[in-house]
Design a protein around this motif. Sequence first.
Motif, PDB file in Angstrom:
ATOM      1  N   UNK A 190       0.923  -1.231  -0.061  1.00 32.41           N
ATOM      2  CA  UNK A 190       0.104  -0.103   0.140  1.00 32.41           C
ATOM      3  C   UNK A 190       0.877   1.107   0.108  1.00 32.41           C
ATOM      4  N   UNK A 191       0.389   2.226   0.412  1.00 29.25           N
ATOM      5  CA  UNK A 191       0.929   3.585   0.494  1.00 29.25           C
ATOM      6  C   UNK A 191       2.281   3.640   1.571  1.00 29.25           C
ATOM      7  N   UNK A 192       3.496   3.761   0.875  1.00 33.11           N
ATOM      8  CA  UNK A 192       4.440   3.739   1.835  1.00 33.11           C
ATOM      9  C   UNK A 192       5.304   4.981   1.747  1.00 33.11           C
ATOM     10  N   UNK A 193       5.938   5.492   2.755  1.00 35.88           N
ATOM     11  CA  UNK A 193       6.804   6.694   2.396  1.00 35.88           C
ATOM     12  C   UNK A 193       8.366   6.103   1.994  1.00 35.88           C
ATOM     13  N   UNK A 216       8.315  -3.649   6.371  1.00 32.79           N
ATOM     14  CA  UNK A 216       9.236  -4.776   6.624  1.00 32.79           C
ATOM     15  C   UNK A 216       8.944  -5.697   7.987  1.00 32.79           C
ATOM     16  N   UNK A 217       8.403  -5.007   8.774  1.00 30.58           N
ATOM     17  CA  UNK A 217       8.273  -5.854  10.194  1.00 30.58           C
ATOM     18  C   UNK A 217       6.819  -6.910   9.854  1.00 30.58           C
ATOM     19  N   UNK A 218       6.005  -6.278   8.821  1.00 30.79           N
ATOM     20  CA  UNK A 218       4.746  -7.152   8.257  1.00 30.79           C
ATOM     21  C   UNK A 218       5.480  -8.089   7.392  1.00 30.79           C
ATOM     22  N   UNK A 219       6.461  -7.871   6.484  1.00 32.77           N
ATOM     23  CA  UNK A 219       7.179  -8.908   5.580  1.00 32.77           C
ATOM     24  C   UNK A 219       7.632 -10.212   6.251  1.00 32.77           C
ATOM     25  N   UNK A 236      -1.108  -5.202   3.431  1.00 24.71           N
ATOM     26  CA  UNK A 236      -0.494  -4.501   4.779  1.00 24.71           C
ATOM     27  C   UNK A 236      -1.734  -3.342   5.274  1.00 24.71           C
ATOM     28  N   UNK A 237      -2.324  -2.734   4.022  1.00 23.04           N
ATOM     29  CA  UNK A 237      -3.203  -1.412   4.832  1.00 23.04           C
ATOM     30  C   UNK A 237      -4.287  -2.081   5.617  1.00 23.04           C
TER      31      UNK A 237
END
Length: 248
Positions: A190-193, A216-219, A236-237
């Motif tokens: 999703x939208x990431x910085x 990355x923590x979710x991957x 992720x969202x």
Amino acid sequence: MTADRPLAEKIALVTGATRGIGAATAVELAKAGAHVVAVGRTEGALQDIDDAIRAVGGSATLVPLDLKDSEGIDRLGGALYQRYGRLDVFVANAGVLGPLSPLGHVFPKDWDDIVAVNLTANWRCVRSFDPLLKLSPTGRAVVLTSGAAHKARAYWGPYAITKAGLEVMARTWAAESVTGNLKVNLFNPGPIRTLMRAKAFPGEDPMTLPTPEEAAAAILPLCLPGFMETGKLYDFPQGKLLDFHLPS
């Protein structure tokens, strides 16, 4: 292997490891105990990632490689086999945004470049790394996609088309591996910085977006030996797995 280092003695390869989600994932995998094979185009940026990995007590092998170099991907697969005899984790993160333009205005070279990186290079990685992942008792592959793959949004054609193709590639790979140890899943950040996001949405406030480190923590959980799902998409969202209903 311990609770705080669940990937101890594992070999994890990350493409596009020099910035954004790829860099954050490389560090996250290293923190979990994996030896990280960091693949990226720029040697200086790879050195920065090596420093970040060492700072968390990890180790890395740096591979300067343009993924449009298909023979280079083949050589990397051979080198991994000779050195380690397997690959435990593969995070297919590398990708390019390409032109945001009406389809009829896209230059052929730009089309060829985005297909080469987002689609063909990932197929070459599958071709080269699939045997290595299947030599691991806990082979895990995570392929990064985008919500654009499910939207026919004006001017996003090249990116959306290649990501849609990449999703089908990953799901096909999962279906072909469903009876073995290898687990293949997709991850939509999703939208990431990131710089790619800033290029696509220059007027957006990046501070309103999650960081690459959060993604990355979710991957990481998808890369662990205990993760037994395959053929799924982690959104992720939404913070959940979506089921593509793989055939049994």
